[in-house]
Design a protein around this motif. Structure first.
Motif, PDB file in Angstrom:
ATOM      1  N   ILE A  70       1.132  25.002  21.926  1.00  0.00           N
ATOM      2  CA  ILE A  70       0.036  24.434  21.131  1.00  0.00           C
ATOM      3  C   ILE A  70       0.533  23.332  20.189  1.00  0.00           C
ATOM      4  CG2 ILE A  70       0.163  26.240  19.377  1.00  0.00           C
ATOM      5  CD1 ILE A  70      -2.939  25.943  19.141  1.00  0.00           C
ATOM      6  N   GLU A  71       1.713  23.516  19.610  1.00  0.00           N
ATOM      7  CA  GLU A  71       2.213  22.491  18.693  1.00  0.00           C
ATOM      8  C   GLU A  71       2.556  21.210  19.455  1.00  0.00           C
ATOM      9  OE1 GLU A  71       5.746  25.194  19.602  1.00  0.00           O
ATOM     10  OE2 GLU A  71       3.621  25.454  19.206  1.00  0.00           O
ATOM     11  N   THR A  72       3.024  21.337  20.692  1.00  0.00           N
ATOM     12  CA  THR A  72       3.304  20.164  21.516  1.00  0.00           C
ATOM     13  C   THR A  72       2.008  19.462  21.899  1.00  0.00           C
ATOM     14  OG1 THR A  72       5.321  21.166  22.364  1.00  0.00           O
ATOM     15  CG2 THR A  72       4.379  19.364  23.654  1.00  0.00           C
ATOM     16  N   THR A  73       0.990  20.253  22.248  1.00  0.00           N
ATOM     17  CA  THR A  73      -0.319  19.681  22.576  1.00  0.00           C
ATOM     18  C   THR A  73      -0.874  18.884  21.400  1.00  0.00           C
ATOM     19  OG1 THR A  73      -0.780  21.481  24.122  1.00  0.00           O
ATOM     20  CG2 THR A  73      -2.675  20.227  23.313  1.00  0.00           C
ATOM     21  N   ALA A  74      -0.863  19.491  20.211  1.00  0.00           N
ATOM     22  CA  ALA A  74      -1.373  18.800  19.016  1.00  0.00           C
ATOM     23  C   ALA A  74      -0.540  17.559  18.714  1.00  0.00           C
ATOM     24  CB  ALA A  74      -1.385  19.745  17.822  1.00  0.00           C
TER      25      ALA A  74
ATOM     26  N   GLU B 288      -4.438  30.554  20.218  1.00  0.00           N
ATOM     27  CA  GLU B 288      -3.246  30.031  19.572  1.00  0.00           C
ATOM     28  C   GLU B 288      -3.685  29.297  18.310  1.00  0.00           C
ATOM     29  OE1 GLU B 288      -0.231  28.557  22.765  1.00  0.00           O
ATOM     30  OE2 GLU B 288      -2.269  28.002  23.375  1.00  0.00           O
ATOM     31  N   ARG B 289      -2.849  29.389  17.282  1.00  0.00           N
ATOM     32  CA  ARG B 289      -3.172  28.721  16.011  1.00  0.00           C
ATOM     33  C   ARG B 289      -1.983  27.903  15.532  1.00  0.00           C
ATOM     34  NH1 ARG B 289      -6.110  33.591  12.585  1.00  0.00           N
ATOM     35  NH2 ARG B 289      -7.509  34.228  14.256  1.00  0.00           N
ATOM     36  N   ILE B 290      -2.313  26.816  14.875  1.00  0.00           N
ATOM     37  CA  ILE B 290      -1.293  25.978  14.249  1.00  0.00           C
ATOM     38  C   ILE B 290      -1.699  25.663  12.816  1.00  0.00           C
ATOM     39  CG2 ILE B 290      -0.370  24.839  16.299  1.00  0.00           C
ATOM     40  CD1 ILE B 290      -2.257  22.466  15.681  1.00  0.00           C
ATOM     41  N   THR B 291      -0.699  25.337  12.027  1.00  0.00           N
ATOM     42  CA  THR B 291      -0.924  24.783  10.701  1.00  0.00           C
ATOM     43  C   THR B 291      -0.330  23.382  10.709  1.00  0.00           C
ATOM     44  OG1 THR B 291      -0.829  26.942   9.635  1.00  0.00           O
ATOM     45  CG2 THR B 291      -0.435  25.019   8.227  1.00  0.00           C
ATOM     46  N   ILE B 292      -1.075  22.464  10.154  1.00  0.00           N
ATOM     47  CA  ILE B 292      -0.579  21.093  10.003  1.00  0.00           C
ATOM     48  C   ILE B 292      -0.557  20.779   8.515  1.00  0.00           C
ATOM     49  CG2 ILE B 292      -0.927  18.652  10.514  1.00  0.00           C
ATOM     50  CD1 ILE B 292      -2.384  19.490  13.067  1.00  0.00           C
TER      51      ILE B 292
ATOM     52  N   ASP C 138     -12.203  17.006  19.272  1.00  0.00           N
ATOM     53  CA  ASP C 138     -12.627  16.392  20.540  1.00  0.00           C
ATOM     54  C   ASP C 138     -11.832  16.928  21.727  1.00  0.00           C
ATOM     55  OD1 ASP C 138     -14.522  14.885  19.222  1.00  0.00           O
ATOM     56  OD2 ASP C 138     -13.466  12.968  19.447  1.00  0.00           O
ATOM     57  N   ASN C 139     -10.721  17.601  21.447  1.00  0.00           N
ATOM     58  CA  ASN C 139      -9.864  18.139  22.496  1.00  0.00           C
ATOM     59  C   ASN C 139      -9.802  19.665  22.482  1.00  0.00           C
ATOM     60  OD1 ASN C 139      -8.378  15.831  24.025  1.00  0.00           O
ATOM     61  ND2 ASN C 139      -8.541  15.165  21.893  1.00  0.00           N
TER      62      ASN C 139
ATOM     63  N   LYS D 230      -5.645  24.061   9.187  1.00  0.00           N
ATOM     64  CA  LYS D 230      -5.376  25.067  10.221  1.00  0.00           C
ATOM     65  C   LYS D 230      -6.368  24.899  11.366  1.00  0.00           C
ATOM     66  CE  LYS D 230      -3.158  28.290   7.203  1.00  0.00           C
ATOM     67  NZ  LYS D 230      -2.862  29.671   6.944  1.00  0.00           N
ATOM     68  N   TYR D 231      -5.834  25.024  12.579  1.00  0.00           N
ATOM     69  CA  TYR D 231      -6.643  24.864  13.782  1.00  0.00           C
ATOM     70  C   TYR D 231      -6.316  25.979  14.760  1.00  0.00           C
ATOM     71  CZ  TYR D 231      -7.081  20.088  12.012  1.00  0.00           C
ATOM     72  OH  TYR D 231      -7.314  18.991  11.221  1.00  0.00           O
ATOM     73  N   ARG D 232      -7.285  26.290  15.598  1.00  0.00           N
ATOM     74  CA  ARG D 232      -7.031  27.245  16.675  1.00  0.00           C
ATOM     75  C   ARG D 232      -7.557  26.681  17.980  1.00  0.00           C
ATOM     76  NH1 ARG D 232     -11.134  32.144  15.065  1.00  0.00           N
ATOM     77  NH2 ARG D 232     -13.036  30.936  15.269  1.00  0.00           N
ATOM     78  N   LEU D 233      -6.978  27.183  19.069  1.00  0.00           N
ATOM     79  CA  LEU D 233      -7.333  26.724  20.395  1.00  0.00           C
ATOM     80  C   LEU D 233      -7.387  27.938  21.312  1.00  0.00           C
ATOM     81  CD1 LEU D 233      -7.727  24.246  22.331  1.00  0.00           C
ATOM     82  CD2 LEU D 233      -5.267  24.390  22.749  1.00  0.00           C
ATOM     83  N   PHE D 234      -8.482  28.074  22.039  1.00  0.00           N
ATOM     84  CA  PHE D 234      -8.603  29.136  23.026  1.00  0.00           C
ATOM     85  C   PHE D 234      -8.320  28.538  24.391  1.00  0.00           C
ATOM     86  CE2 PHE D 234     -11.075  30.775  19.524  1.00  0.00           C
ATOM     87  CZ  PHE D 234     -10.720  32.116  19.509  1.00  0.00           C
ATOM     88  N   THR D 235      -7.406  29.148  25.113  1.00  0.00           N
ATOM     89  CA  THR D 235      -7.084  28.732  26.465  1.00  0.00           C
ATOM     90  C   THR D 235      -7.624  29.800  27.404  1.00  0.00           C
ATOM     91  OG1 THR D 235      -5.069  27.709  25.649  1.00  0.00           O
ATOM     92  CG2 THR D 235      -5.221  28.077  28.026  1.00  0.00           C
ATOM     93  N   TRP D 236      -8.500  29.397  28.305  1.00  0.00           N
ATOM     94  CA  TRP D 236      -9.125  30.337  29.236  1.00  0.00           C
ATOM     95  C   TRP D 236      -8.419  30.280  30.569  1.00  0.00           C
ATOM     96  CZ3 TRP D 236     -12.573  33.696  27.371  1.00  0.00           C
ATOM     97  CH2 TRP D 236     -13.120  33.401  26.104  1.00  0.00           C
ATOM     98  N   GLN D 237      -8.047  31.412  31.093  1.00  0.00           N
ATOM     99  CA  GLN D 237      -7.372  31.516  32.382  1.00  0.00           C
ATOM    100  C   GLN D 237      -8.346  32.113  33.394  1.00  0.00           C
ATOM    101  OE1 GLN D 237      -5.366  33.626  29.919  1.00  0.00           O
ATOM    102  NE2 GLN D 237      -4.033  32.008  29.215  1.00  0.00           N
ATOM    103  N   LEU D 238      -9.383  31.376  33.694  1.00  0.00           N
ATOM    104  CA  LEU D 238     -10.451  31.894  34.575  1.00  0.00           C
ATOM    105  C   LEU D 238      -9.955  32.161  35.986  1.00  0.00           C
ATOM    106  CD1 LEU D 238     -13.434  29.716  33.339  1.00  0.00           C
ATOM    107  CD2 LEU D 238     -12.879  32.065  32.750  1.00  0.00           C
ATOM    108  N   GLU D 239      -8.904  31.469  36.409  1.00  0.00           N
ATOM    109  CA  GLU D 239      -8.396  31.717  37.750  1.00  0.00           C
ATOM    110  C   GLU D 239      -7.891  33.153  37.910  1.00  0.00           C
ATOM    111  OE1 GLU D 239      -5.060  30.141  35.246  1.00  0.00           O
ATOM    112  OE2 GLU D 239      -7.097  29.492  35.646  1.00  0.00           O
ATOM    113  N   LYS D 240      -7.567  33.813  36.798  1.00  0.00           N
ATOM    114  CA  LYS D 240      -7.119  35.208  36.873  1.00  0.00           C
ATOM    115  C   LYS D 240      -8.258  36.157  37.228  1.00  0.00           C
ATOM    116  CE  LYS D 240      -3.142  34.948  33.858  1.00  0.00           C
ATOM    117  NZ  LYS D 240      -2.471  35.536  32.711  1.00  0.00           N
ATOM    118  N   LEU D 241      -9.495  35.709  37.035  1.00  0.00           N
ATOM    119  CA  LEU D 241     -10.660  36.556  37.342  1.00  0.00           C
ATOM    120  C   LEU D 241     -10.912  36.651  38.835  1.00  0.00           C
ATOM    121  CD1 LEU D 241     -13.168  35.455  34.593  1.00  0.00           C
ATOM    122  CD2 LEU D 241     -11.857  37.580  34.695  1.00  0.00           C
ATOM    123  N   ASN D 242     -10.489  35.651  39.577  1.00  0.00           N
ATOM    124  CA  ASN D 242     -10.767  35.600  41.028  1.00  0.00           C
ATOM    125  C   ASN D 242      -9.811  36.456  41.815  1.00  0.00           C
ATOM    126  OD1 ASN D 242     -12.831  33.830  40.507  1.00  0.00           O
ATOM    127  ND2 ASN D 242     -11.521  32.026  40.714  1.00  0.00           N
TER     128      ASN D 242
END
Length: 146
Positions: A3-7, A80-84, A107-108, A134-146
């Motif tokens: 998450i920190e790399t993404t931000a 995932e959460r980050i502090t900036i 926006d992302n 502080k920010y948080r990001l939810f990553t959904w792994q929908l492919e695991k449902l199939n």
């Protein structure tokens, strides 16, 4: 990608944010760095980059990571959460940077949240405002449902 790399990639790739920080600073960050945006720590060697002359600059670090929803005993999402933290000279600068940073991250897919911290305070050692976002990001792994 963490998450920190993404931000970091989102913020450092923003021409608008880079131009704003350079304008507020009165020059490019320089010293061999793309911009004054760092993950985990702001370097102190060989040159201490935590200095009033280089403001604004920022640090991004992770604060939380956990699976949050399950289906058939498998995680389908991760929160995932980050502090900036970012340092600048004035409340006006703080507002300009925070507004643009919120836009880029929201926006992302990031959400801004607070948890009883001071949004900004004066660091008397270097006479700069330290801002906490502080920010948080939810990553959904929908492919695991199939």
């Amino acid at each position: 990608m963490t998450i920190e790399t993404t931000a970091y990639k989102l913020l450092s790739a923003s021409t608008e944010l880079n131009n704003l920080m350079d304008k507020l600073r009165g020059k490019k960050f320089g010293l061999g760095f793309k911009q004054g945006i760092f993950t985990f720590e702001i370097p102190e060697r060989p040159t201490n980059l935590v200095s009033k002359e280089l403001a604004p600059f920022m640090r991004i670090y992770p604060t939380y990571e956990n699976a949050v929803e399950y289906a058939d005993d498998k995680s389908i999402s991760t929160e995932e959460r980050i502090t900036i933290n970012f340092w600048c000279e004035s409340v006006k600068q703080s507002e300009q940077i925070a507004e643009l940073m919120d836009k880029i991250l929201e926006d992302n897919g990031f959400e801004r949240y607070t948890t009883n911290e001071l949004p900004r305070y004066r660091n008397t050692d270097i006479d700069l405002l330290v801002n906490v976002r502080k920010y948080r990001l939810f990553t959904w792994q929908l492919e695991k449902l199939n």
